[in-house]
Design a protein around this motif. Structure first.
Motif, PDB file in Angstrom:
ATOM      1  N   GLU A   1       0.828  -1.210   0.000  1.00  0.00           N
ATOM      2  CA  GLU A   1       0.000   0.000   0.000  1.00  0.00           C
ATOM      3  C   GLU A   1       0.863   1.261   0.000  1.00  0.00           C
ATOM      4  O   GLU A   1       0.479   2.284  -0.538  1.00  0.00           O
ATOM      5  CB  GLU A   1      -0.913  -0.005   1.214  1.00  0.00           C
ATOM      6  CG  GLU A   1      -1.939   1.083   1.202  1.00  0.00           C
ATOM      7  CD  GLU A   1      -2.907   0.975   2.362  1.00  0.00           C
ATOM      8  OE1 GLU A   1      -3.256   2.029   2.915  1.00  0.00           O
ATOM      9  OE2 GLU A   1      -3.292  -0.143   2.703  1.00  0.00           O
ATOM     10  N   LEU A   2       2.030   1.192   0.596  1.00  0.00           N
ATOM     11  CA  LEU A   2       2.922   2.353   0.669  1.00  0.00           C
ATOM     12  C   LEU A   2       3.907   2.399  -0.494  1.00  0.00           C
ATOM     13  O   LEU A   2       4.577   3.406  -0.685  1.00  0.00           O
ATOM     14  CB  LEU A   2       3.689   2.333   1.992  1.00  0.00           C
ATOM     15  CG  LEU A   2       2.843   2.511   3.243  1.00  0.00           C
ATOM     16  CD1 LEU A   2       3.682   2.250   4.481  1.00  0.00           C
ATOM     17  CD2 LEU A   2       2.237   3.886   3.296  1.00  0.00           C
ATOM     18  N   ALA A   3       3.996   1.328  -1.272  1.00  0.00           N
ATOM     19  CA  ALA A   3       5.032   1.216  -2.292  1.00  0.00           C
ATOM     20  C   ALA A   3       4.829   2.110  -3.509  1.00  0.00           C
ATOM     21  O   ALA A   3       5.756   2.303  -4.276  1.00  0.00           O
ATOM     22  CB  ALA A   3       5.153  -0.243  -2.748  1.00  0.00           C
ATOM     23  N   ASP A   4       3.632   2.684  -3.699  1.00  0.00           N
ATOM     24  CA  ASP A   4       3.448   3.572  -4.853  1.00  0.00           C
ATOM     25  C   ASP A   4       3.625   5.043  -4.492  1.00  0.00           C
ATOM     26  O   ASP A   4       3.587   5.911  -5.346  1.00  0.00           O
ATOM     27  CB  ASP A   4       2.101   3.342  -5.525  1.00  0.00           C
ATOM     28  CG  ASP A   4       0.909   3.707  -4.668  1.00  0.00           C
ATOM     29  OD1 ASP A   4       1.096   4.147  -3.517  1.00  0.00           O
ATOM     30  OD2 ASP A   4      -0.229   3.534  -5.161  1.00  0.00           O
ATOM     31  N   GLY A   5       3.791   5.335  -3.189  1.00  0.00           N
ATOM     32  CA  GLY A   5       4.049   6.695  -2.748  1.00  0.00           C
ATOM     33  C   GLY A   5       2.806   7.534  -2.523  1.00  0.00           C
ATOM     34  O   GLY A   5       2.898   8.626  -1.969  1.00  0.00           O
TER      35      GLY A   5
ATOM     36  N   GLU B   1      14.772   5.323  -1.176  1.00  0.00           N
ATOM     37  CA  GLU B   1      13.652   5.243  -2.113  1.00  0.00           C
ATOM     38  C   GLU B   1      13.402   3.822  -2.585  1.00  0.00           C
ATOM     39  O   GLU B   1      12.257   3.366  -2.636  1.00  0.00           O
ATOM     40  CB  GLU B   1      13.900   6.105  -3.356  1.00  0.00           C
ATOM     41  CG  GLU B   1      14.105   7.541  -3.105  1.00  0.00           C
ATOM     42  CD  GLU B   1      15.537   7.972  -3.362  1.00  0.00           C
ATOM     43  OE1 GLU B   1      16.379   7.163  -3.795  1.00  0.00           O
ATOM     44  OE2 GLU B   1      15.818   9.140  -3.108  1.00  0.00           O
ATOM     45  N   ALA B   2      14.477   3.124  -2.937  1.00  0.00           N
ATOM     46  CA  ALA B   2      14.320   1.764  -3.466  1.00  0.00           C
ATOM     47  C   ALA B   2      13.736   0.825  -2.419  1.00  0.00           C
ATOM     48  O   ALA B   2      12.879   0.002  -2.734  1.00  0.00           O
ATOM     49  CB  ALA B   2      15.668   1.238  -3.966  1.00  0.00           C
ATOM     50  N   ALA B   3      14.169   0.960  -1.185  1.00  0.00           N
ATOM     51  CA  ALA B   3      13.656   0.097  -0.113  1.00  0.00           C
ATOM     52  C   ALA B   3      12.178   0.370   0.150  1.00  0.00           C
ATOM     53  O   ALA B   3      11.395  -0.555   0.377  1.00  0.00           O
ATOM     54  CB  ALA B   3      14.468   0.292   1.162  1.00  0.00           C
ATOM     55  N   VAL B   4      11.777   1.635   0.089  1.00  0.00           N
ATOM     56  CA  VAL B   4      10.366   1.977   0.257  1.00  0.00           C
ATOM     57  C   VAL B   4       9.577   1.424  -0.922  1.00  0.00           C
ATOM     58  O   VAL B   4       8.513   0.827  -0.748  1.00  0.00           O
ATOM     59  CB  VAL B   4      10.171   3.510   0.382  1.00  0.00           C
ATOM     60  CG1 VAL B   4       8.698   3.873   0.375  1.00  0.00           C
ATOM     61  CG2 VAL B   4      10.839   4.022   1.647  1.00  0.00           C
ATOM     62  N   ARG B   5      10.087   1.588  -2.128  1.00  0.00           N
ATOM     63  CA  ARG B   5       9.418   1.089  -3.340  1.00  0.00           C
ATOM     64  C   ARG B   5       9.241  -0.423  -3.296  1.00  0.00           C
ATOM     65  O   ARG B   5       8.232  -0.959  -3.733  1.00  0.00           O
ATOM     66  CB  ARG B   5      10.215   1.506  -4.571  1.00  0.00           C
ATOM     67  CG  ARG B   5       9.716   0.961  -5.884  1.00  0.00           C
ATOM     68  CD  ARG B   5       8.397   1.585  -6.283  1.00  0.00           C
ATOM     69  NE  ARG B   5       7.892   0.959  -7.470  1.00  0.00           N
ATOM     70  CZ  ARG B   5       6.936   0.040  -7.496  1.00  0.00           C
ATOM     71  NH1 ARG B   5       6.364  -0.361  -6.391  1.00  0.00           N
ATOM     72  NH2 ARG B   5       6.522  -0.483  -8.627  1.00  0.00           N
ATOM     73  N   GLN B   6      10.242  -1.127  -2.752  1.00  0.00           N
ATOM     74  CA  GLN B   6      10.177  -2.592  -2.662  1.00  0.00           C
ATOM     75  C   GLN B   6       9.337  -3.055  -1.484  1.00  0.00           C
ATOM     76  O   GLN B   6       9.070  -4.237  -1.343  1.00  0.00           O
ATOM     77  CB  GLN B   6      11.587  -3.170  -2.571  1.00  0.00           C
ATOM     78  CG  GLN B   6      12.381  -2.971  -3.837  1.00  0.00           C
ATOM     79  CD  GLN B   6      13.857  -3.275  -3.669  1.00  0.00           C
ATOM     80  OE1 GLN B   6      14.301  -3.635  -2.589  1.00  0.00           O
ATOM     81  NE2 GLN B   6      14.606  -3.135  -4.735  1.00  0.00           N
ATOM     82  N   GLY B   7       8.928  -2.122  -0.642  1.00  0.00           N
ATOM     83  CA  GLY B   7       8.063  -2.461   0.477  1.00  0.00           C
ATOM     84  C   GLY B   7       8.765  -3.143   1.629  1.00  0.00           C
ATOM     85  O   GLY B   7       8.154  -3.947   2.336  1.00  0.00           O
ATOM     86  N   GLU B   8      10.029  -2.809   1.849  1.00  0.00           N
ATOM     87  CA  GLU B   8      10.774  -3.421   2.953  1.00  0.00           C
ATOM     88  C   GLU B   8      10.189  -2.934   4.280  1.00  0.00           C
ATOM     89  O   GLU B   8      10.271  -1.756   4.621  1.00  0.00           O
ATOM     90  CB  GLU B   8      12.254  -3.074   2.844  1.00  0.00           C
ATOM     91  CG  GLU B   8      12.902  -3.711   1.624  1.00  0.00           C
ATOM     92  CD  GLU B   8      14.378  -3.433   1.523  1.00  0.00           C
ATOM     93  OE1 GLU B   8      15.015  -3.088   2.555  1.00  0.00           O
ATOM     94  OE2 GLU B   8      14.911  -3.548   0.413  1.00  0.00           O
TER      95      GLU B   8
END
Length: 102
Positions: free
Chosen positions: A13-17, A76-83
């Motif tokens: 849910e958070l991965a698209d910003g 950014e990448a870690a947030v995008r990947q949903g870590e």
């Protein structure tokens, strides 16, 4: 933030910003009909690049908050990947930086 992490799939849910942008808008008092929200956010991102741009814009705004810890503000990448561990730490840091708004 705890209730977000307890439900199934909060990281996607958070991965698209978009949800992260809403949180930043609330914290920065940018929500409302006359405020227009956070500039530069694609409300319906279809590509990975658009999603990453949303996340970058949110983190850019958060980097400008003096009380916000620098930890994870370039992830950014870690947030995008949903870590989950990065998202959890980021949300907790936002909560501390903005006190009760998140």
């Amino acid at each position: 933030p705890e209730h977000l992490m307890a439900t199934a799939g909060p990281t996607s849910e958070l991965a698209d910003g978009v949800t992260l942008a809403r949180l930043v808008e609330v914290c920065e008092n940018l929500r409302g009909s006359r405020r227009g929200g956070l500039p530069g956010i694609d409300k319906f991102p279809r590509t990975g690049a658009a999603k990453l741009a949303n996340i970058r814009r949110c983190l850019e705004v958060l980097r400008g908050v003096p009380s916000m810890p620098l930890e994870h503000l370039w992830s950014e990448a870690a947030v995008r990947q949903g870590e989950a561990h990065v998202l959890r730490a980021l949300l907790l840091n936002m909560r501390r930086a903005y006190n009760h708004h998140v």
